[in-house]
Design an enzyme around this catalytic site. Structure first.
Site, PDB file in Angstrom:
ATOM      1  N   SER A   8       0.777  -1.307   0.342  1.00  0.00           N
ATOM      2  CA  SER A   8       0.592  -0.058  -0.733  1.00  0.00           C
ATOM      3  C   SER A   8       0.599   0.922  -0.036  1.00  0.00           C
ATOM      4  O   SER A   8       0.110   2.302  -0.041  1.00  0.00           O
ATOM      5  CB  SER A   8      -1.198  -0.224   0.999  1.00  0.00           C
ATOM      6  OG  SER A   8      -1.918  -0.691   1.112  1.00  0.00           O
ATOM      7  N   LYS A  16       0.071   3.274  -3.360  1.00  0.00           N
ATOM      8  CA  LYS A  16      -1.061   4.043  -3.173  1.00  0.00           C
ATOM      9  C   LYS A  16      -0.094   5.854  -3.489  1.00  0.00           C
ATOM     10  O   LYS A  16      -1.116   6.571  -3.342  1.00  0.00           O
ATOM     11  CB  LYS A  16      -1.898   3.977  -1.650  1.00  0.00           C
ATOM     12  CG  LYS A  16      -2.337   2.907  -2.139  1.00  0.00           C
ATOM     13  CD  LYS A  16      -3.988   2.221  -1.044  1.00  0.00           C
ATOM     14  CE  LYS A  16      -4.071   0.745  -0.735  1.00  0.00           C
ATOM     15  NZ  LYS A  16      -4.401   0.354   0.642  1.00  0.00           N
ATOM     16  N   TYR A  58      -4.101  -3.086  -9.650  1.00  0.00           N
ATOM     17  CA  TYR A  58      -4.579  -2.515  -8.838  1.00  0.00           C
ATOM     18  C   TYR A  58      -2.960  -3.430  -8.238  1.00  0.00           C
ATOM     19  O   TYR A  58      -2.202  -3.634  -7.715  1.00  0.00           O
ATOM     20  CB  TYR A  58      -5.790  -2.269  -7.528  1.00  0.00           C
ATOM     21  CG  TYR A  58      -5.690  -2.462  -6.590  1.00  0.00           C
ATOM     22  CD1 TYR A  58      -5.302  -1.356  -6.062  1.00  0.00           C
ATOM     23  CD2 TYR A  58      -5.579  -3.882  -6.042  1.00  0.00           C
ATOM     24  CE1 TYR A  58      -4.676  -1.690  -4.409  1.00  0.00           C
ATOM     25  CE2 TYR A  58      -5.872  -3.378  -4.280  1.00  0.00           C
ATOM     26  CZ  TYR A  58      -5.336  -2.655  -3.539  1.00  0.00           C
ATOM     27  OH  TYR A  58      -4.953  -1.780  -2.537  1.00  0.00           O
ATOM     28  N   TYR A  68      -4.378   3.719   7.985  1.00  0.00           N
ATOM     29  CA  TYR A  68      -5.951   3.371   8.207  1.00  0.00           C
ATOM     30  C   TYR A  68      -6.828   3.730   9.625  1.00  0.00           C
ATOM     31  O   TYR A  68      -6.146   5.139  10.452  1.00  0.00           O
ATOM     32  CB  TYR A  68      -5.887   1.505   8.011  1.00  0.00           C
ATOM     33  CG  TYR A  68      -5.510   1.296   6.521  1.00  0.00           C
ATOM     34  CD1 TYR A  68      -5.484   1.528   5.606  1.00  0.00           C
ATOM     35  CD2 TYR A  68      -3.551   0.995   7.045  1.00  0.00           C
ATOM     36  CE1 TYR A  68      -4.832   1.909   4.329  1.00  0.00           C
ATOM     37  CE2 TYR A  68      -2.935   0.286   5.551  1.00  0.00           C
ATOM     38  CZ  TYR A  68      -3.894   0.637   4.661  1.00  0.00           C
ATOM     39  OH  TYR A  68      -3.601   0.649   3.446  1.00  0.00           O
ATOM     40  N   VAL A 107       1.124  -3.351   4.191  1.00  0.00           N
ATOM     41  CA  VAL A 107       0.962  -4.686   4.300  1.00  0.00           C
ATOM     42  C   VAL A 107       2.399  -5.835   4.410  1.00  0.00           C
ATOM     43  O   VAL A 107       2.785  -6.707   4.519  1.00  0.00           O
ATOM     44  CB  VAL A 107      -0.416  -6.234   4.477  1.00  0.00           C
ATOM     45  CG1 VAL A 107      -0.711  -5.351   5.315  1.00  0.00           C
ATOM     46  CG2 VAL A 107       0.192  -5.788   3.024  1.00  0.00           C
TER      47      VAL A 107
HETATM   48  N1  GLU Z   1      -2.228  -5.087  -1.971  1.00  0.00           N
HETATM   49  C1  GLU Z   1      -2.553  -4.910  -0.480  1.00  0.00           C
HETATM   50  C2  GLU Z   1      -4.330  -5.308  -0.063  1.00  0.00           C
HETATM   51  O1  GLU Z   1      -4.889  -4.753  -1.336  1.00  0.00           O
HETATM   52  C3  GLU Z   1      -2.113  -4.246   0.104  1.00  0.00           C
HETATM   53  C4  GLU Z   1      -3.227  -3.559   1.746  1.00  0.00           C
HETATM   54  C5  GLU Z   1      -1.708  -2.878   2.404  1.00  0.00           C
HETATM   55  O2  GLU Z   1      -0.878  -2.858   2.325  1.00  0.00           O
HETATM   56  O3  GLU Z   1      -2.519  -2.427   3.483  1.00  0.00           O
HETATM   57  O4  GLU Z   1      -4.492  -6.059   0.927  1.00  0.00           O
END
Ligand code: GLU
Length: 303
Positions: free
Chosen positions: A64, A67, A191, A239, A257
């Site tokens: 993430s 992102k 994604y 988050y 993650v």
């Molecule tokens: N590719 C992971 C998912 O979509 C990213 C989540 C993250 O890194 O917080 O669950």
């Protein structure tokens, strides 16, 4: 005040002294088997120096943290139009939660929760093949880090696709509310590949310089966008652990993650930290502690 190099060495040693490393992401099989007892920290400073400790040249799955780059690319391409489809408020829910989507009619709270990132990726596609949108995000990362040596790990993307029922549910839910332009499989494929970008902490800290507005940084993100992205990182980047991260660390940060965290000290430093184990929010366990130790020792804070 100790020189930064000594601080980084102390943090490294302290992380290895504690025995709770957290647990690597279990829902992505390729990440579940990564050994948790690994650590790297890299800090790029305003004077162009880049200081490091630990396994700083070991690539890891940025997940993430990507992102942030996809958001920068999307804002660069379509600007404020993105905000008609995604909000800018913290969610107070986990990264893959579906709860608010129902109540808020398919408009994700922010571009960092999975639903918001899926919509952002969908917006970045804007009439192009997934390959082209991915090339744009990867190209931006490479330009920011000033290296071509950054790649997507196709095995990690395939591994997430195979077990990504939760993200599939989110994408279909977004589609049912008319907030996905493309077939859910096409947007999700893009994604998952974006999340499977691998970088070392050294590369990630270099990439963060443009967001920190360091003088040595390549100017690939506008000042206005960097300010907005930093604001979203501090309010939404961890988050439902975002408040705690702001309290403990006091700087904008984005977790993944894969265990990585990008932390921005505006005009002072860009910091990348990686130990793969996660806490119960799905944020890096030892990484959050290391970031807090660093800001405690340096006094870096936006507050
Ligand atoms: N590719 C992971 C998912 O979509 C990213 C989540 C993250 O890194 O917080 O669950």
């Amino acid at each position: 005040m100790l020189p930064i190099e000594c601080i980084l060495r102390d943090i490294h040693d302290e992380v290895f002294r504690q025995d709770d490393w957290g647990v690597p992401a279990q829902y992505i099989p390729e990440l579940a088997t990564v050994s948790p007892e690994q650590f790297a920290i890299s800090v790029c400073l305003a004077d162009g120096q880049c200081l490091t400790a630990g396994a700083v040249d070991k690539p890891f799955s940025i997940q993430s943290v990507s992102k942030v780059f996809a958001l920068a690319a999307t804002l660069g391409r379509i600007g404020d139009q993105l905000w008609s489809r995604v909000g800018r408020e913290p969610s107070g829910t986990s990264f893959d939660s579906v709860v608010l989507l129902e109540r808020e009619k398919g408009r994700p709270r922010n571009p960092f929760v999975n639903a918001g990132a899926i919509v952002t990726t969908d917006a970045l596609l804007s009439g192009r093949e997934p390959k082209q949108a991915l090339a744009e995000t990867l190209g931006l990362v490479r330009a920011m880090a000033e290296t071509e040596d950054v790649f997507i790990n196709a095995n990690v993307a395939a591994s997430e696709k195979a077990t990504g029922a939760r993200n599939k549910a989110l994408a279909h839910y977004l589609q049912s509310h008319g907030n996905l332009q493309y077939d859910p499989d096409l947007t999700l494929g893009t994604y998952f590949h974006q999340c499977a970008i691998e970088m070392t902490t050294r590369q990630l800290a270099l990439a963060g310089r443009s967001l920190a507005r360091l003088e040595a940084a390549p100017s690939v993100i506008s000042r206005a966008h960097a300010r907005r992205i930093n604001a979203l990182m501090i309010t939404c980047g961890h988050y439902d652990g975002s408040g705690e991260f702001a309290y403990q660390v006091g700087l904008p940060g984005k977790s993944g993650v894969g265990g990585g965290i990008l932390v921005i000290a505006p005009r002072v430093a860009s910091i990348a930290i990686w130990p793969p184990g996660l806490n119960h929010y799905g944020n890096s366990h030892a990484g959050t502690r290391a970031a807090a130790m660093l800001t405690q020792a340096t006094g870096w804070s936006v507050f």
